[in-house]
Design a protein around this motif. Structure first.
Motif, short mmCIF file in Angstrom:
data_model
loop_
_atom_site.label_atom_id
_atom_site.label_comp_id
_atom_site.label_asym_id
_atom_site.label_seq_id
_atom_site.Cartn_x
_atom_site.Cartn_y
_atom_site.Cartn_z
N GLU A 233 55.91 20.58 52.64
CA GLU A 233 54.56 20.31 53.09
C GLU A 233 53.71 21.58 53.15
N VAL A 234 54.19 22.65 52.53
CA VAL A 234 53.43 23.89 52.43
C VAL A 234 52.93 24.01 50.99
N PHE A 235 51.62 24.09 50.83
CA PHE A 235 51.01 24.09 49.50
C PHE A 235 50.46 25.49 49.20
N VAL A 236 51.25 26.26 48.50
CA VAL A 236 50.86 27.63 48.17
C VAL A 236 50.09 27.63 46.86
N VAL A 237 49.52 28.77 46.54
CA VAL A 237 48.87 28.97 45.24
C VAL A 237 49.75 29.89 44.41
N ASP A 238 50.11 29.44 43.22
CA ASP A 238 50.92 30.25 42.31
C ASP A 238 50.05 31.34 41.71
N SER A 271 33.15 19.85 42.56
CA SER A 271 33.86 20.18 43.80
C SER A 271 34.73 21.42 43.65
N THR A 272 34.81 22.17 44.75
CA THR A 272 35.73 23.29 44.83
C THR A 272 36.54 23.14 46.11
N GLU A 273 37.64 23.88 46.20
CA GLU A 273 38.55 23.73 47.35
C GLU A 273 38.72 25.06 48.06
N LEU A 274 38.68 25.01 49.39
CA LEU A 274 38.97 26.18 50.21
C LEU A 274 40.48 26.37 50.27
N LYS A 275 40.94 27.55 49.89
CA LYS A 275 42.38 27.83 49.84
C LYS A 275 42.69 29.15 50.54
N ARG A 276 43.95 29.28 50.95
CA ARG A 276 44.50 30.54 51.45
C ARG A 276 43.63 31.17 52.53
N PHE A 277 43.19 30.32 53.46
CA PHE A 277 42.29 30.76 54.52
C PHE A 277 43.12 31.23 55.71
N TYR A 278 42.89 32.48 56.12
CA TYR A 278 43.76 33.07 57.15
C TYR A 278 43.06 34.23 57.83
N VAL A 279 43.25 34.32 59.16
CA VAL A 279 42.83 35.49 59.93
C VAL A 279 44.01 35.92 60.79
N ASP A 280 44.33 37.19 60.75
CA ASP A 280 45.42 37.73 61.56
C ASP A 280 45.20 37.35 63.02
N ILE A 308 32.60 21.10 48.93
CA ILE A 308 33.75 21.98 49.16
C ILE A 308 34.74 21.19 50.02
N ARG A 309 36.00 21.15 49.59
CA ARG A 309 37.04 20.39 50.27
C ARG A 309 38.12 21.33 50.79
N LEU A 310 38.95 20.82 51.66
CA LEU A 310 40.07 21.62 52.15
C LEU A 310 41.15 20.71 52.71
N GLU A 311 42.33 21.27 52.84
CA GLU A 311 43.45 20.58 53.46
C GLU A 311 44.02 21.46 54.55
N THR A 312 44.27 20.85 55.71
CA THR A 312 45.00 21.52 56.79
C THR A 312 46.00 20.50 57.32
N GLY A 313 46.50 20.68 58.53
CA GLY A 313 47.51 19.76 59.03
C GLY A 313 47.41 19.53 60.51
N TYR A 334 43.65 13.91 49.11
CA TYR A 334 43.35 13.92 47.68
C TYR A 334 44.37 14.79 46.94
N GLY A 335 44.43 14.61 45.64
CA GLY A 335 45.27 15.46 44.80
C GLY A 335 46.71 15.53 45.26
N GLU A 336 47.22 16.73 45.39
CA GLU A 336 48.62 16.92 45.73
C GLU A 336 48.95 16.57 47.18
N TYR A 337 47.92 16.28 47.99
CA TYR A 337 48.15 16.00 49.41
C TYR A 337 48.30 14.51 49.71
N VAL A 338 48.15 13.66 48.72
CA VAL A 338 48.10 12.20 48.94
C VAL A 338 49.33 11.69 49.68
N ASP A 339 50.49 12.18 49.33
CA ASP A 339 51.73 11.67 49.93
C ASP A 339 52.29 12.57 51.03
N CYS A 340 51.50 13.53 51.47
CA CYS A 340 51.99 14.46 52.51
C CYS A 340 51.66 13.90 53.89
N PRO A 341 52.66 13.60 54.73
CA PRO A 341 52.39 12.95 56.03
C PRO A 341 51.60 13.80 57.01
#
Length: 351
Positions: A233-238, A271-280, A308-313, A334-341
């Motif tokens: 359930e972790v969706f990284v960017v290659d 559409s674009t997607e917000l990815k790899r969003f992080y603050v220490d 602009i879309r995004l996925e969190t949990g 949407y996309g790769e998140y459709v089946d992620c609970p």
């Protein structure tokens, strides 16, 4: 750049508490002990008084029944005498020059609002339990107050009861226990000065895919995600994907050190997607997330994306609140998140 958000309790912070002096004087006038009247108050009406379930008139009726020897006129005079400004009240004009100030108090609006009348020009919002229908430490009243603050800004909450700090901390607010001696005021002064300096030291820079500072932040992000989600359930960017040319990374720096990052990655022409969003974690609640988000939204608009879309949990409650506060609304996975609970997806229309 967002101003810090300073959320203050009233009783014991800006104005005097009714306990114990008010109740002691009532007890003396009624020839009761302090413990007798306080025990009855806690058992009979305390919760209902502060949530507004009990009207002010019903409070005075209760007091008359419990203390038949005390005139209500005297009881009201004593109450007014025991509600007076504390030193923190007089700091509001100066603090309002550096921060947005909000009140979050367990109190009666009928008693507190007259005291705050002169301070209203310095206040952004006032949340009082008797109007809200709930009282601290109920998380509902914190959620209500949270709708009034700028979520991506640094936030500090000051209360004279330690029992009320935990719920605030779960919202990502920095918390401070107000001591009766007033030393907390100097802590607020120091925090505001620090935030003023820190916000001027934050710099955003576009980053290449293999930028060392970016990679270090992404490593921290992945470590965190694998701690709270199962691997599937972790969706990284290659980052070795040759099709990543359309991704746009940014890194935030504070005092020259990389402290946050984010990216936008195309979904389709609209559409674009917000990815790899992080603050220490050490740099959160300082407005950095908001600056990264607005920067990337600006880049998305420049590239003429409509959405602009995004996925969190679900485990990332603070992130969900942050996105909602910034105008994102829930959509179906949407996309790769459709089946992620655990996936929770959001979208925002740009422009």
């Amino acid at each position: 750049m967002n101003r810090p958000q300073l959320i203050l309790d009233a009783g014991g912070v800006l104005v005097t508490n009714l306990t114990p002096a008010y109740w002691q004087e009532l007890a003396d006038a009624a020839f009761l002990t302090y413990e007798e009247i306080r025990t009855a108050y806690r058992a009979d009406i305390r919760g209902r008084l502060w949530t507004g379930e009990l009207t002010e008139g019903e409070f005075w009726d209760w007091l008359q029944a419990r203390c038949p020897g005390v005139e209500i006129r005297l009881a009201k005079e004593l109450l007014n005498q025991h509600l007076s400004p504390l030193p923190g009240y007089h700091c509001l004009p100066r603090w309002s020059e550096l921060a947005d100030i909000h009140i979050l108090s367990n109190h009666r609006a009928e008693w507190l609002l007259p005291l705050l009348e002169d301070a209203k020009p310095y206040l952004r919002s006032i949340t009082i339990s008797s109007d809200a229908g709930m009282s601290k430490p109920d998380e509902g009243i914190f959620a209500l107050a949270n709708t009034q603050v700028i979520q991506e800004a640094p936030i500090m909450f000051v209360d004279d009861s330690g029992n009320n700090l935990e719920a605030a901390g779960r919202l990502g607010w920095k918390t401070l226990l107000a001591d009766s001696g007033g030393a907390w005021i100097q802590h607020v002064n120091a925090w505001l000065e620090k935030e003023k300096t820190d916000m001027n030291d934050i710099v955003l820079k576009d980053a290449a895919i293999k930028d060392p500072d970016l990679l270090g932040l992404i490593d921290k992000l992945d470590t965190y995600l694998y701690e709270i989600y199962p691997p599937e359930e972790v969706f990284v960017v290659d980052l070795d994907d040759p099709d990543l040319a359309a991704i746009h990374f940014v890194v935030a720096y504070a005092d020259g050190s990389p402290v946050g990052c984010g990216a936008i990655k195309e979904i389709d022409e609209a559409s674009t997607e917000l990815k790899r969003f992080y603050v220490d974690p050490a740099y959160r609640n300082r407005g950095i997330a908001g600056r990264i988000l607005r920067y990337l939204e600006g880049k998305a608009a420049e590239k003429q994306y409509t959405y602009i879309r995004l996925e969190t949990g679900d485990p990332q409650f603070e992130a969900i609140q942050f996105y909602k506060k910034n105008g994102y609304y829930a959509i179906a996975p949407y996309g790769e998140y459709v089946d992620c609970p655990s996936s929770v997806c959001f979208e925002k229309k740009l422009g």
